[in-house]
Design a protein around this motif. Structure first.
Motif: not given
Length: 512
Positions: A252-266
């Motif tokens: 239900i999200v046809p236009d996925m945003p690009p991956p965000q590397p900051s979205l990981r703890i480390k």
């Protein structure tokens, strides 16, 4: 004897003695630790004849549990030495992979090419690629999984139906088979309590339980397992519990945003020697498991401030146990689909529900043909908009939701989980199938969860307790109308031949 040698032996003896004492203490603490589930027992209504005192009781030890084979322990060591250890790589060594799924050359398989030069394979009688694997039969793996002659988790169960028995099969994925190192899966708890219930009511019958679940599978696998493995064993009831492995919000999200590397703890470092040793020893020693869990929970901390606004906001959210910042995206709901009362015949249902319902239809038809019936359970997700968790104790839940399911927001995960259960409930109602509303009764207590779907041992116990309360009325109804226990059993399809064999290969210097 030289003084230096005496001192060295004294130190060695002291270390061994202290380690043994610590191992004994950890095992005692694990046995005596209060259950995280106890505070929720009063919230769960008891079915007729069930006694709350049974909750702390465990099934009998498995008669088919054996010491792990030396060659199996060596297979684990080979996986460790390969460096490819993510996910289920260790337990994968004790699966018989469907040869139609593997293909003619394991080195060209996207996943199995990274196995350490050996896998088990079996040839499906129907030539189909589903299910993708079975567990090896009659095995006790170094990880703790105990299988019977069908490759199902749990005790031996005869092929032929016995008089005065009710046979219940549980089908699903990892939340059905449970973690391999847990002493009991949730179906084993249910089976034990059902027999306690029958004895307390002085019923002249016995319950047999089959756990046909296995991790990482989807509804086409489960439908094939039902047809080829479960139906030949003539179950009276088949309980379906699954809702994660096809739960893709991308539908239900046809236009996925690009991956965000900051979205990981480390970024996690490669496992060091200490980690590998602890994993290896953890199959046997409670102290090693305790240390491994401690390092997993507290081994990583949020990265230092980077000057990047999103990265710093993420670091603050991690520290506070809140949902991490997510990039913007647009949910495109199927036009005309009523979220509260969905048309379940639509082919554009979100999160692959059209595929799942088609497979559930096949499972239902197979169960009926084998003389049994299907029950569908709602699926519990630990996620809600605004949820705040302990950043240390619940770190794995936070990573599961914010990294594993990035970039999706909690509110959308919650929305789709509720929608999925509405669809399953409506499917059950329209087909005259019993619906077991597990998700409604299962507490949203993060101390009962390893991640957003998998339970701790006590979380598994509580889910089993809930299933018990929901199954007893179904069983009582059949006892009252005389349909259970059956006096005779319909002819069942023959068991499929199952002969695992070892395939060796060397993918070095090969591409693909």
């Amino acid at each position: 004897m030289p003084t230096l040698l005496k001192n060295a032996l004294l130190v060695l003896f002291s270390v061994v003695l202290c380690t043994a004492a610590a191992e004994g203490l950890v095992r005692w603490l694990e046995a005596e630790a209060p259950s995280d589930a106890l505070k929720h027992l009063a919230e769960i209504p008891l079915a007729e004849g069930v006694q709350r005192a049974w909750f702390g009781e465990n099934p009998a030890p498995l008669p088919n549990r054996q010491p792990a084979r030396p060659e199996d322990i060596e297979l684990i060591r080979r996986v460790e030495a390969s460096g490819v250890t993510e996910g289920t790589r260790r337990s994968d060594m004790f699966k018989a992979w469907n040869s139609a799924f593997v293909g003619p050359d394991p080195c060209k398989h996207f996943y199995l090419k990274d196995a350490p030069g050996q896998i088990y394979v079996y040839d499906p009688a129907d030539g189909e690629r589903w299910p993708r694997f079975r567990f090896l039969p009659n095995r006790t793996t170094p990880i703790g999984l105990v299988t019977n002659e069908y490759g199902f988790r749990g005790p031996p169960v005869p092929v032929a139906r016995q008089p005065k028995t009710i046979r219940i099969a549980f089908i699903g994925a990892s939340t059905t088979v449970s973690s391999h190192n847990f002493l009991y899966s949730y179906p084993e708890h249910v089976g034990y309590w059902l027999n306690r219930w029958a004895a307390a009511k002085k019923l002249d019958l016995r319950f047999e339980v089959l756990n046909a679940g296995r991790e990482s599978i989807a509804s086409p696998d489960i439908a094939a397992i039902m047809k080829n493995e479960v139906a030949p064993l003539s179950p009276d009831l088949v309980v379906y519990y699954e809702g994660a492995n096809q739960f893709f919000l991308q539908t239900i999200v046809p236009d996925m945003p690009p991956p965000q590397p900051s979205l990981r703890i480390k970024p996690q470092p490669e496992p060091g020697l200490l980690h590998r040793v602890l994993v290896d020893l953890g199959y046997t020693f409670a102290l090693a498991r305790r240390l491994e869990n401690f390092l997993a929970q507290y081994g990583s901390a949020p990265g230092e401030k980077s000057g990047d606004a999103r990265g710093d906001a993420t670091a603050r959210a991690i520290t506070e146990g809140r949902e991490w910042p997510k990039p913007d995206y647009k949910v495109v709901w199927p036009k005309g689909l009523d979220e509260k009362d969905p048309d379940i015949a639509r082919v554009d249902l979100p999160v692959n529900l059209a595929t799942i319902l088609a497979d559930l239809g096949r499972i239902d038809a197979t169960a009926r043909k084998a003389g049994g019936e299907l029950a569908i359970a709602s699926y519990k997700w630990l996620v809600s908009d605004g949820m705040v968790l302990d950043p240390a104790r619940h770190r794995l839940i936070l990573e599961y939701l914010n990294y594993g399911y990035a970039p999706f927001r909690y509110r959308d995960l919650e929305r789709l989980a509720l929608f999925q259960n509405r669809v399953l409930e409506k499917f059950a109602r329209l087909r005259g199938i019993d619906f077991l509303d597990v998700a409604r009764l299962m507490p949203s207590d993060p101390d009962l969860f390893v991640d957003a779907i998998h339970g701790t041992p006590e979380g598994e116990r509580l889910r089993a307790w809930i299933v018990l309360q929901l199954l007893v009325p179904v069983i009582d109804r059949h006892l009252a109308d005389g349909t259970w226990p059956k006096k005779s059993f319909p002819d069942a399809p023959p068991l499929q031949p199952y002969a695992p064999r070892v395939v060796t290969f060397d993918c070095r210097n090969k591409s693909g």
